[in-house]
Design an enzyme around this catalytic site. Structure first.
Site, PDB file in Angstrom:
ATOM      1  CG  ASN A 122      -2.034  -0.978   1.183  1.00  0.00           C
ATOM      2  OD1 ASN A 122      -2.303  -1.567   0.134  1.00  0.00           O
ATOM      3  ND2 ASN A 122      -2.706  -1.177   2.295  1.00  0.00           N
ATOM      4  NE  ARG A 160     -11.537  -1.000   1.682  1.00  0.00           N
ATOM      5  CZ  ARG A 160     -10.664  -0.460   0.818  1.00  0.00           C
ATOM      6  NH1 ARG A 160      -9.413  -0.276   1.165  1.00  0.00           N
ATOM      7  NH2 ARG A 160     -11.043  -0.113  -0.399  1.00  0.00           N
ATOM      8  CG  HIS A 188     -14.082  -3.054  -3.278  1.00  0.00           C
ATOM      9  ND1 HIS A 188     -14.794  -3.143  -4.454  1.00  0.00           N
ATOM     10  CD2 HIS A 188     -13.054  -2.209  -3.536  1.00  0.00           C
ATOM     11  CE1 HIS A 188     -14.225  -2.398  -5.387  1.00  0.00           C
ATOM     12  NE2 HIS A 188     -13.158  -1.822  -4.854  1.00  0.00           N
ATOM     13  NE  ARG A 198      -8.111  -2.043 -10.019  1.00  0.00           N
ATOM     14  CZ  ARG A 198      -7.151  -1.182 -10.291  1.00  0.00           C
ATOM     15  NH1 ARG A 198      -6.169  -1.549 -11.093  1.00  0.00           N
ATOM     16  NH2 ARG A 198      -7.151   0.033  -9.790  1.00  0.00           N
ATOM     17  CG  HIS A 249     -14.477   2.987 -10.843  1.00  0.00           C
ATOM     18  ND1 HIS A 249     -15.229   2.985  -9.693  1.00  0.00           N
ATOM     19  CD2 HIS A 249     -13.355   2.276 -10.562  1.00  0.00           C
ATOM     20  CE1 HIS A 249     -14.604   2.306  -8.750  1.00  0.00           C
ATOM     21  NE2 HIS A 249     -13.459   1.864  -9.249  1.00  0.00           N
ATOM     22  CE1 TYR A 291      -9.035  -7.040  -3.144  1.00  0.00           C
ATOM     23  CE2 TYR A 291     -10.171  -5.207  -4.174  1.00  0.00           C
ATOM     24  CZ  TYR A 291      -8.999  -5.831  -3.796  1.00  0.00           C
ATOM     25  OH  TYR A 291      -7.789  -5.243  -4.072  1.00  0.00           O
ATOM     26  NE  ARG A 321      -3.470   5.808  -9.900  1.00  0.00           N
ATOM     27  CZ  ARG A 321      -3.253   6.981 -10.511  1.00  0.00           C
ATOM     28  NH1 ARG A 321      -2.162   7.160 -11.218  1.00  0.00           N
ATOM     29  NH2 ARG A 321      -4.129   7.937 -10.415  1.00  0.00           N
TER      30      ARG A 321
END
Length: 691
Positions: free
Chosen positions: A44, A568, A596, A379, A439, A472, A409
């Site tokens: 991270n 979160r 998530h 993704r 997104h 997730y 990203r």
């Protein structure tokens, strides 16, 4: 509003990563999992410096060091504050690592360094080095005749110093020092398992095996002493996309990803035990600047590799793996589409199996009546079954349209490869909207039925990725609701005709409507509170950084609306401040799974409105991305979503309380211990058991 009414987003992010670090220190977490959380913390931090620190550094270098950023702080002061926080966190992480290693040793898992190698282990390690490491070792001699090499982003290097002793005075002759860099190979497991001795498992880190082999590597040089200390740099990961009209969008993104490899460094981390003259030599050669974050670290860098620490067959030191559940009433036997035609269904991974998404796409690929499939991709997993199903559909004569986000990203290269593969197989690709990332997580299919064309689809809060779906937590709504699916189709039309802004009655779509629709819902709660009606807002998101929306929740709190937030990650709002936010409570849950989903619940005087969405309340999600929020009309699913929020809210084991001090205190109360992620699985287990 005044400066002290917001938490700076960068500082709030570092506090989130501190919560990850807390997991590595928590003795309630299985031992090897604690080591892996240490790896997540490190990973991270790498991404933070690539993106967020790099952004603030750009502001400073543009001559705007006095500019206030994200909460009133001056950009240069913010860089200094970030560096100080990170140094403290790194020190804490090293203490935690030492504690974990001591506990591992009690479990007969022993990490050794090059000085602890026993005679009976030498033959194995020398052979391993010669066969596996030496052939791929990149070693660079540093001297006055060659320029300093371009160091790879976040690759780890051993900075080697070879010293000669002056025979006349017996001291080191610094003028004859020779330096080199060894890049730690990425294609080899960082943790090398040695032959087991009785009940004892021995592991040596690859870096230490290389240290052990230094004299062999440099045997062509004369030296009296040789030492090696680790360094690494992090580079700015922002993509600078050129405007060359002769290039395709794929070519532009590919070029930008390549340029990222030589972008400016933003962080330099070094072993704190490195000799002062070696450190000075490296900093001068690398032209380290004042705006770069220079951080003394431990002996080992790239601790993100601890995410892959071997389990050694010790399931007792790992989280017990859960068996993903089926969705009540939705069997894999027979047609999913037929069942979805009858009613909506909710999938909540990883408690539910992700196979429902795969089954939906496979069925659509094979069904002779299905005419088209449209889906957004952000993704994908390696060897994605989602991509395979879409290619299968094309081969069966379906018209398949994929909106693929090439600027996801750190997944740009993977998405470029998938785009080229899908395009080669005949899939129609859309590359989004100029200036906007796509997104949203949506899919709609069209099927020819006796009464005409009928649509089926799903809307999710997370990626269509079977790998991350195991760790997730995300909601996916399967529906045949024509009102919703007709509007989903409008979004795909918008991708192709971006100059036409669509209107939506049901969906909440960024960048044109999300902010205004949610504001309208908040104002309704404010109005209800003013009339003495039941008024509340319950929200679960990843991050909350939009000051505009923060201000509106402050206003709602001051008007008597009760607000509960489960965030979160970043939270710029400060809850519980008298006169400003006393009616707002906010917690963060960090545990076994990564939280998530995005869910929004508005009281509406006893008849709550419930939405799921791909969008957090961040400026980028509200104004600069294509995001989709969906109302929940099915009463059972609406109650199910409310139940899941309440389960998260009741957590008093892994919940941390947001406050002005940002001290990440665990929530404590007089209620029985309640660990929400474990309780969530039991909730769905009970649902299956009920007839």
């Amino acid at each position: 509003m005044a400066k002290n009414q917001y938490i700076n987003r960068e500082i709030s992010w570092l506090r989130f990563n501190e919560r990850v670090l807390q997991e590595s220190a928590d003795k309630r977490v299985p031992l090897i999992e604690r080591l892996r959380f240490l790896g997540i913390f490190s990973n991270n931090l790498d991404e933070f410096f690539k993106v967020r620190y790099a952004t603030v550094k750009r502001i400073v270098e543009a001559g705007k060091s006095g500019k206030s950023v994200l909460g009133g702080e001056k950009a240069k002061d913010l860089l200094d504050e970030i560096t100080n926080i990170v140094i403290n966190q790194q020190n804490e992480s090293l203490e935690i690592l030492k504690e974990i290693e001591d506990e591992l040793e009690q479990e007969n898992i022993i990490l050794i360094d090059e000085k602890q190698i026993q005679p009976q282990q030498e033959d194995f390690l020398k052979s391993y080095f010669m066969q596996n490491v030496s052939p791929v070792l990149m070693t660079i001699i540093l001297d006055e005749h060659t320029g300093f090499p371009m160091l790879k982003d976040t690759a780890a290097y051993l900075a080697v110093k070879m010293e000669l002793i002056d025979t006349e005075n017996g001291r080191m002759d610094r003028e004859k020092n020779r330096y080199a860099l060894i890049e730690i190979p990425k294609g080899i497991n960082r943790f090398i398992e040695l032959p087991k001795e009785g009940d004892k498992n021995y592991i040596i880190i690859l870096d230490d095996l290389i240290r052990y082999s230094l004299r062999s590597i440099f045997n062509m040089f004369s030296f009296d002493n040789i030492s090696a200390h680790m360094i690494k740099i992090t580079r700015d990961a922002e993509l600078d996309i050129d405007n060359d009209l002769s290039k395709s969008f794929i070519e532009k993104i590919s070029s930008s990803v390549e340029h990222r490899k030589i972008s400016d460094p933003v962080r330099f981390v070094y072993d704190r035990d490195i000799a002062a003259d070696t450190l000075l030599f490296l900093k001068e050669k690398m032209k380290i600047e004042d705006t770069d974050s220079v951080i003394p670290g431990g002996r080992y860098h790239n601790r993100r590799d601890y995410m892959g620490f071997p389990s050694l067959g010790r399931t007792d030191l790992l989280y017990q793996r859960i068996k993903p559940l089926s969705i009540k009433g939705l069997s894999f036997e027979g047609s999913l589409l037929e069942r979805i035609a009858e009613r909506d269904f909710l999938q909540y991974t990883p408690y539910h199996t992700f196979n429902y998404v795969l089954k939906f796409l496979r069925e659509a690929a094979l069904d002779p009546k299905v005419r088209s499939i449209k889906i957004t991709v952000y993704r994908l997993a390696d060897n994605s079954q989602v991509a395979l199903s879409l290619i299968n559909a094309v081969k069966n004569g379906k018209k398949v349209t994929v909106q693929i986000e090439l600027q996801a990203r750190f997944d740009e290269q993977a998405n470029i490869q998938y785009a080229e593969q899908l395009q080669a197989e005949g899939v129609k690709l859309i590359f989004g909207v100029p200036g906007l990332k796509v997104h949203s997580k949506i899919c709609v299919i069209e099927r020819e039925e006796s009464e005409g064309l009928k649509r089926y689809g799903f809307i999710s809060t997370g990626n269509f990725n079977e790998a991350t779906a195991r760790i997730y937590t995300d909601y996916t709504l399967f529906t045949a609701n024509e009102s919703i699916l007709k509007e989903l189709n409008k979004i795909f039309n918008f991708f192709e005709t971006t100059y036409k802004i669509k209107t939506y009655k049901h969906l909440i779509v960024s960048p044109h409507y999300t902010r205004s629709r949610f504001k309208k819902l908040i104002y309704r709660e404010i109005s209800n509170a003013g009339e003495g009606k039941e008024a509340y807002i319950k929200i679960k998101m990843n991050s909350f950084t939009s000051y505009d929306m923060v201000d509106l929740l402050y206003q709602a709190s001051q008007e008597g609306v009760k607000i509960q937030l489960v965030i979160r990650g970043i939270c710029c709002l400060i809850p519980g401040v008298k006169g400003m936010s006393e009616n707002i409570e906010a917690i963060s849950v960090v545990d076994k799974f990564l939280e998530h989903p995005r869910i929004f619940i508005f009281g509406n005087d006893g008849d709550p409105d419930v939405f799921i969405s791909s969008a957090d309340w961040m400026t980028r999600n509200l104004d600069h991305r294509v995001e989709v929020g969906c109302p929940i009309y099915d009463p059972e699913i609406k109650q199910e979503l409310i139940d899941t929020f309440e389960i998260s809210w009741k957590d008093n084991v892994k919940a941390r309380v947001f406050n002005a001090e940002q001290n990440n205190e665990y929530r404590k109360n007089d209620e029985p211990l309640f660990r929400s992620q474990f309780e969530m699985y039991d909730y769905y287990l009970r649902k299956l058991e009920l007839k």
